[in-house]
Design a protein around this motif. Structure first.
Motif, mmCIF file in Angstrom:
data_model
loop_
_atom_site.group_PDB
_atom_site.id
_atom_site.type_symbol
_atom_site.label_atom_id
_atom_site.label_comp_id
_atom_site.label_asym_id
_atom_site.label_seq_id
_atom_site.Cartn_x
_atom_site.Cartn_y
_atom_site.Cartn_z
ATOM 1 N N ILE A 106 0.836 -1.204 0.000
ATOM 2 C CA ILE A 106 0.000 0.000 0.000
ATOM 3 C C ILE A 106 0.867 1.248 0.000
ATOM 4 O O ILE A 106 0.619 2.198 -0.752
ATOM 5 C CB ILE A 106 -0.956 -0.014 1.214
ATOM 6 C CG1 ILE A 106 -2.018 -1.078 1.043
ATOM 7 C CG2 ILE A 106 -1.599 1.351 1.416
ATOM 8 C CD1 ILE A 106 -2.858 -1.318 2.268
ATOM 9 N N GLN A 107 1.893 1.249 0.821
ATOM 10 C CA GLN A 107 2.760 2.410 0.914
ATOM 11 C C GLN A 107 3.484 2.675 -0.407
ATOM 12 O O GLN A 107 3.551 3.810 -0.870
ATOM 13 C CB GLN A 107 3.761 2.225 2.045
ATOM 14 C CG GLN A 107 4.507 3.479 2.396
ATOM 15 C CD GLN A 107 5.357 3.282 3.634
ATOM 16 O OE1 GLN A 107 5.825 2.185 3.904
ATOM 17 N NE2 GLN A 107 5.553 4.347 4.367
ATOM 18 N N TYR A 108 4.014 1.620 -1.018
ATOM 19 C CA TYR A 108 4.742 1.794 -2.274
ATOM 20 C C TYR A 108 3.825 2.272 -3.388
ATOM 21 O O TYR A 108 4.158 3.200 -4.130
ATOM 22 C CB TYR A 108 5.424 0.482 -2.666
ATOM 23 C CG TYR A 108 6.198 0.599 -3.951
ATOM 24 C CD1 TYR A 108 7.415 1.264 -3.982
ATOM 25 C CD2 TYR A 108 5.712 0.057 -5.132
ATOM 26 C CE1 TYR A 108 8.134 1.384 -5.156
ATOM 27 C CE2 TYR A 108 6.415 0.170 -6.307
ATOM 28 C CZ TYR A 108 7.630 0.832 -6.320
ATOM 29 O OH TYR A 108 8.325 0.954 -7.492
ATOM 30 N N VAL A 109 2.658 1.655 -3.511
ATOM 31 C CA VAL A 109 1.742 2.021 -4.592
ATOM 32 C C VAL A 109 1.218 3.444 -4.406
ATOM 33 O O VAL A 109 1.165 4.221 -5.357
ATOM 34 C CB VAL A 109 0.582 1.009 -4.693
ATOM 35 C CG1 VAL A 109 -0.490 1.494 -5.641
ATOM 36 C CG2 VAL A 109 1.104 -0.337 -5.135
ATOM 37 N N SER A 110 0.863 3.810 -3.184
ATOM 38 C CA SER A 110 0.305 5.149 -2.969
ATOM 39 C C SER A 110 1.362 6.242 -3.094
ATOM 40 O O SER A 110 1.032 7.370 -3.430
ATOM 41 C CB SER A 110 -0.384 5.233 -1.613
ATOM 42 O OG SER A 110 0.554 5.081 -0.579
ATOM 43 N N ASN A 111 2.629 5.930 -2.847
ATOM 44 C CA ASN A 111 3.671 6.949 -2.927
ATOM 45 C C ASN A 111 4.379 7.008 -4.268
ATOM 46 O O ASN A 111 4.869 8.076 -4.651
ATOM 47 C CB ASN A 111 4.720 6.736 -1.829
ATOM 48 C CG ASN A 111 4.167 7.016 -0.459
ATOM 49 O OD1 ASN A 111 3.216 7.766 -0.297
ATOM 50 N ND2 ASN A 111 4.748 6.386 0.543
ATOM 51 N N HIS A 112 4.452 5.880 -5.007
ATOM 52 C CA HIS A 112 5.289 5.864 -6.198
ATOM 53 C C HIS A 112 4.577 5.510 -7.497
ATOM 54 O O HIS A 112 5.060 5.887 -8.559
ATOM 55 C CB HIS A 112 6.443 4.865 -6.002
ATOM 56 C CG HIS A 112 7.344 5.234 -4.873
ATOM 57 N ND1 HIS A 112 8.178 6.315 -4.904
ATOM 58 C CD2 HIS A 112 7.526 4.665 -3.665
ATOM 59 C CE1 HIS A 112 8.849 6.402 -3.776
ATOM 60 N NE2 HIS A 112 8.468 5.404 -2.994
ATOM 61 N N ILE A 113 3.487 4.783 -7.450
ATOM 62 C CA ILE A 113 2.877 4.315 -8.692
ATOM 63 C C ILE A 113 1.633 5.117 -9.060
ATOM 64 O O ILE A 113 1.535 5.652 -10.156
ATOM 65 C CB ILE A 113 2.556 2.805 -8.605
ATOM 66 C CG1 ILE A 113 3.864 2.018 -8.470
ATOM 67 C CG2 ILE A 113 1.798 2.349 -9.828
ATOM 68 C CD1 ILE A 113 3.686 0.544 -8.310
ATOM 69 N N ILE A 114 0.680 5.200 -8.156
ATOM 70 C CA ILE A 114 -0.580 5.882 -8.449
ATOM 71 C C ILE A 114 -0.629 7.171 -7.638
ATOM 72 O O ILE A 114 -0.671 7.138 -6.412
ATOM 73 C CB ILE A 114 -1.789 4.980 -8.134
ATOM 74 C CG1 ILE A 114 -1.721 3.738 -9.023
ATOM 75 C CG2 ILE A 114 -3.088 5.734 -8.346
ATOM 76 C CD1 ILE A 114 -2.811 2.749 -8.792
#
Length: 185
Positions: A137-145
């Motif tokens: 969740i942290q990676y996707v919310s900060n770097h992808i979307i």
């Protein structure tokens, strides 16, 4: 429309991955050559839709948990549209699935090597599953979307709800399997 395109692309990606898996299995001679083209396509479809099911069910759970957290606990998750939230849940589901495969193999190895009791194995599985979901969740919310913003510890809250839900379902189905095996054998 964006949700339909996301689902369609997920199905197509799963079918491409399943055809690659099938080709690797044929090259390594783990499976025999299918008797006809229909069996070949059916086996690729079986693997592809199994992958799709393994990705889609957790993504729907993440989607509904995110909406529920927002409804009951306030605006922890801010998103542009529901399709952005669904795309976010699909990507988190894929990353968490990859992380969990690796981390659960580590937990099973630790449990087997050190002969840990079942209750400690459940605690380790919960901690590692929570870490996989949280970091996804942290990676996707900060770097992808970029259209998804999670505030005030919402990542922790969302990952805890998802992990509790999946851990509870795992324990439930494990006990149901034991009961079924006892009744049959």
């Amino acid at each position: 429309m964006a949700i339909f395109i996301t689902v369609l692309l997920t199905i197509l990606c799963c079918l491409v991955i399943s055809s690659l898996i099938f080709m690797i299995l044929l090259k390594k001679e783990i499976v025999d050559t299918p008797p006809n083209h229909l069996a070949h396509v059916a086996f690729i479809g079986l693997i592809g839709f199994s992958l799709f099911f393994a990705i889609t069910v957790p993504s729907l759970v993440i989607y509904f948990v995110a909406i529920t957290v927002n409804h009951f606990f306030g605006e922890y998750i801010i998103y542009g549209s529901l399709s952005d939230l669904y795309i976010f849940s699909v990507v988190v589901s894929i990353l968490a699935l990859i992380y969990m495969l690796i981390l659960m193999a580590i937990v099973k190895g630790i449990t087997h090597i050190f002969k840990l009791p079942a209750w400690l194995a459940y605690i380790l599985e919960f901690i590692f599953a929570w870490a996989a979901v949280y970091f996804s969740i942290q990676y996707v919310s900060n770097h992808i979307i970029e259209n998804i913003s999670i505030f005030q510890g919402g990542e922790v809250l969302l990952s805890l709800f998802i992990t509790f839900l999946f851990s509870g379902l795992d324990i439930l189905f494990t006990n149901l399997d034991k009961i079924t095996k006892e009744k049959l054998g």
